[in-house]
Motif scaffolding. Sequence first.
Motif, PDB file in Angstrom:
ATOM      1  N   GLY A   1       0.729  -1.178  -0.158  1.00 56.38           N
ATOM      2  CA  GLY A   1       0.137  -0.075   0.132  1.00 56.38           C
ATOM      3  C   GLY A   1       0.699   1.237  -0.054  1.00 56.38           C
ATOM      4  O   GLY A   1       2.155   1.114  -0.342  1.00 56.38           O
ATOM      5  N   GLY A   2       0.300   2.360   0.284  1.00 55.43           N
ATOM      6  CA  GLY A   2       0.976   3.587   0.542  1.00 55.43           C
ATOM      7  C   GLY A   2       0.587   4.426  -0.707  1.00 55.43           C
ATOM      8  O   GLY A   2      -0.538   4.193  -1.338  1.00 55.43           O
ATOM      9  N   ALA A   3       1.055   5.447  -0.733  1.00 57.42           N
ATOM     10  CA  ALA A   3       0.633   6.702  -1.730  1.00 57.42           C
ATOM     11  C   ALA A   3       0.970   6.277  -2.964  1.00 57.42           C
ATOM     12  O   ALA A   3      -0.112   6.465  -3.909  1.00 57.42           O
ATOM     13  CB  ALA A   3       1.427   7.826  -1.232  1.00 57.42           C
TER      14      ALA A   3
ATOM     15  N   LYS B   1       7.303   2.510  -5.382  1.00 57.20           N
ATOM     16  CA  LYS B   1       7.134   0.991  -5.044  1.00 57.20           C
ATOM     17  C   LYS B   1       7.238   0.182  -6.259  1.00 57.20           C
ATOM     18  O   LYS B   1       6.980  -1.270  -6.293  1.00 57.20           O
ATOM     19  CB  LYS B   1       6.084   0.765  -4.175  1.00 57.20           C
TER      20      LYS B   1
ATOM     21  N   GLY C   1      -4.180   1.143  -0.663  1.00 58.79           N
ATOM     22  CA  GLY C   1      -3.625   2.759  -0.698  1.00 58.79           C
ATOM     23  C   GLY C   1      -3.787   3.547  -1.769  1.00 58.79           C
ATOM     24  O   GLY C   1      -4.556   2.966  -2.737  1.00 58.79           O
TER      25      GLY C   1
ATOM     26  N   LEU D   1      -5.877  10.513  -5.515  1.00 64.74           N
ATOM     27  CA  LEU D   1      -4.487  10.358  -6.049  1.00 64.74           C
ATOM     28  C   LEU D   1      -4.375   9.241  -6.748  1.00 64.74           C
ATOM     29  O   LEU D   1      -4.710   8.314  -6.832  1.00 64.74           O
ATOM     30  CB  LEU D   1      -3.698  10.018  -4.839  1.00 64.74           C
TER      31      LEU D   1
ATOM     32  N   ALA E   1      -5.376   6.147   3.793  1.00 58.95           N
ATOM     33  CA  ALA E   1      -4.826   7.515   4.511  1.00 58.95           C
ATOM     34  C   ALA E   1      -4.905   7.422   6.069  1.00 58.95           C
ATOM     35  O   ALA E   1      -5.861   8.039   6.844  1.00 58.95           O
ATOM     36  CB  ALA E   1      -5.369   8.816   3.810  1.00 58.95           C
ATOM     37  N   PHE E   2      -4.233   6.293   6.487  1.00 60.73           N
ATOM     38  CA  PHE E   2      -4.647   5.868   7.980  1.00 60.73           C
ATOM     39  C   PHE E   2      -4.237   7.010   9.213  1.00 60.73           C
ATOM     40  O   PHE E   2      -4.928   6.888  10.194  1.00 60.73           O
ATOM     41  CB  PHE E   2      -3.576   4.663   8.258  1.00 60.73           C
TER      42      PHE E   2
ATOM     43  N   GLY F   1       7.215  -4.074   7.437  1.00 64.99           N
ATOM     44  CA  GLY F   1       8.332  -2.907   7.624  1.00 64.99           C
ATOM     45  C   GLY F   1       7.813  -1.600   6.756  1.00 64.99           C
ATOM     46  O   GLY F   1       6.780  -1.530   5.883  1.00 64.99           O
TER      47      GLY F   1
ATOM     48  N   GLY G   1       8.322   3.036   7.368  1.00 64.70           N
ATOM     49  CA  GLY G   1       8.136   3.802   8.221  1.00 64.70           C
ATOM     50  C   GLY G   1       6.523   4.060   8.674  1.00 64.70           C
ATOM     51  O   GLY G   1       6.273   3.995   9.763  1.00 64.70           O
ATOM     52  N   ASP G   2       5.876   4.249   7.690  1.00 56.77           N
ATOM     53  CA  ASP G   2       4.342   4.515   7.921  1.00 56.77           C
ATOM     54  C   ASP G   2       3.776   3.167   8.067  1.00 56.77           C
ATOM     55  O   ASP G   2       2.571   3.217   9.030  1.00 56.77           O
ATOM     56  CB  ASP G   2       3.658   5.236   6.697  1.00 56.77           C
ATOM     57  N   THR G   3       4.104   2.047   7.790  1.00 58.07           N
ATOM     58  CA  THR G   3       3.630   0.851   8.041  1.00 58.07           C
ATOM     59  C   THR G   3       3.763   0.564   9.639  1.00 58.07           C
ATOM     60  O   THR G   3       2.930  -0.065  10.027  1.00 58.07           O
ATOM     61  CB  THR G   3       4.324  -0.303   7.341  1.00 58.07           C
TER      62      THR G   3
HETATM   63  P1  ADP Z   1       5.854   3.104   3.941  1.00 60.53           P
HETATM   64  O1  ADP Z   1       6.268   4.445   4.917  1.00 60.53           O
HETATM   65  O2  ADP Z   1       5.312   2.258   5.108  1.00 60.53           O
HETATM   66  O3  ADP Z   1       6.703   2.507   3.135  1.00 60.53           O
HETATM   67  P2  ADP Z   1       4.363   4.809   2.425  1.00 60.53           P
HETATM   68  O4  ADP Z   1       5.158   5.841   2.641  1.00 60.53           O
HETATM   69  O5  ADP Z   1       4.756   4.162   0.921  1.00 60.53           O
HETATM   70  O6  ADP Z   1       4.580   3.751   3.518  1.00 60.53           O
HETATM   71  O7  ADP Z   1       2.866   5.211   2.191  1.00 60.53           O
HETATM   72  C1  ADP Z   1       2.339   5.606   3.279  1.00 60.53           C
HETATM   73  C2  ADP Z   1       1.469   6.967   3.032  1.00 60.53           C
HETATM   74  O8  ADP Z   1       0.295   6.491   1.922  1.00 60.53           O
HETATM   75  C3  ADP Z   1       0.546   7.508   3.864  1.00 60.53           C
HETATM   76  O9  ADP Z   1       0.802   8.945   4.411  1.00 60.53           O
HETATM   77  C4  ADP Z   1      -0.880   7.697   3.610  1.00 60.53           C
HETATM   78  O10 ADP Z   1      -1.553   8.607   4.066  1.00 60.53           O
HETATM   79  C5  ADP Z   1      -0.762   7.560   2.289  1.00 60.53           C
HETATM   80  N1  ADP Z   1      -2.091   6.695   1.568  1.00 60.53           N
HETATM   81  C6  ADP Z   1      -2.544   5.682   1.862  1.00 60.53           C
HETATM   82  N2  ADP Z   1      -3.882   5.440   1.194  1.00 60.53           N
HETATM   83  C7  ADP Z   1      -3.937   6.566   0.505  1.00 60.53           C
HETATM   84  C8  ADP Z   1      -5.011   7.121  -0.550  1.00 60.53           C
HETATM   85  N3  ADP Z   1      -6.108   6.467  -0.821  1.00 60.53           N
HETATM   86  N4  ADP Z   1      -4.983   8.656  -0.823  1.00 60.53           N
HETATM   87  C9  ADP Z   1      -3.778   8.999  -0.564  1.00 60.53           C
HETATM   88  N5  ADP Z   1      -2.825   8.849   0.280  1.00 60.53           N
HETATM   89  C10 ADP Z   1      -2.887   7.775   0.603  1.00 60.53           C
END
Ligand code: ADP
Length: 396
Positions: free
Chosen positions: A195-197, A202, A220, A238, A322-323, A353, A355-357
């Motif tokens: 997931g993530g932004a 990725k 995400g 997004l 967007a947790f 693993g 940062g945001d996870t």
């Molecule tokens: P990690 O740090 O664990 O690798 P990422 O940095 O890739 O994770 O992703 C985390 C970000 O993704 C968070 O700030 C979260 O708000 C954002 N995100 C997740 N889903 C969405 C979405 N649907 N729209 C916008 N942002 C999102």
Amino acid sequence: MAFKTLNDLGDVAGKVALIRVDLNVPYADGRVSDDMRLRAIIPTVRELANRHAKILLLAHFGRPKGAKHSEMSLSMIVDPLQRLLEQEIMFVPEIYGPVVAQSIDILGNGDVAVLENTRFYPGEEENDPELAAAVAAHGDFYVNDAFSAAHRAHMSTEGLAHILPAYAGRSMEAELKALEAALGNPRHPVAAVVGGAKVSTKLDVLTNLVTKVDHLIIGGGMANTFLAARGIDVGNSLCEHDLADTALAILDAAHAANCTVHLPYDAVTAREFRANPPVRTVNVHEVAADEMILDVGPAAVEALADVLKICRTLVWNGPLGAFEIPPFDAATVALARTAAALTKEGSLVSVAGGGDTVAALAHAGVAQDFSFVSTAGGAFLEWMEGKPLPGVLALG
Ligand code: ADP
Ligand code: MG
């Protein structure tokens, strides 16, 4: 991968151990705000102290870029570290030379010293063999306990391992074993949650995972790019429309590799990006032009929980929504709790693993229930990308 551990060390009494650790903690106004990294190195330091080695700790702090900056001196970390270790620690303001030699003479067996920030020396990041030789001259053996720095081929993370007998510390060993169980030699079926932004950050992770896992769960913001590539109108979400072809290529590669890709079929949407706005839960085909998809929907989460129930291994990077903003944490929290419960029951090995996870799992209250949560950031992602980590290879 085979590597030596502290179990392979013989009698080390009176020998000098050069241990690469991670002391790069968040530090402001004279205090460490998160001491997780310091706690991680305690088992290795304590074990070698109990075995009566003389211990020299090597680490970087911040980005001084090869010059001495007093505000990035590791002397600041000595006090917080000695309180955790419950043992006095000496600070040595150099990493090689007469000052280091004299300090070693003063150290008793089982004593610990922290050397200065390795990145004060340009040869650290350049992996300069002359600097490595000068530092190695002080030690009898080298231990790397900093997985989080293992994606860098620097003097203290890689160079030293080629000169001195090299061993993985306990923290490094635990991380490598967990990662091996998750992707190296896992029990199948294997699921990955990504997931993530953005897809763009990725791409290499997705490309590597489709060849390794049986189920790829995409959530995400990056799921929007995949949905759009399949012709779904994601409205104001997004979305990296320019990566549509890349997304389709990843789906093709997954198909060819027998990897089932799970994209959300329902979503939680809002018109504003703020806490608790008016939301709708809709099928992904029903997103309005002015709406944003901010979380995976509840029906999809239930289906994803069923996927995890048939899997034996899970590797997770990136939140499903967007947790940080309620209620868009719901899908991440629900699936994380399912994974934690399955792990507790013993049916799932779960490794996560990023940062945001890590923050999202802590928010869900389940970080300690996963089999392993990596705090290594960049090194964890490079491992998920299937890239060889120089600091780990050098231990082989
Ligand atoms: P990690 O740090 O664990 O690798 P990422 O940095 O890739 O994770 O992703 C985390 C970000 O993704 C968070 O700030 C979260 O708000 C954002 N995100 C997740 N889903 C969405 C979405 N649907 N729209 C916008 N942002 C999102
Ligand atoms: Mg992040």
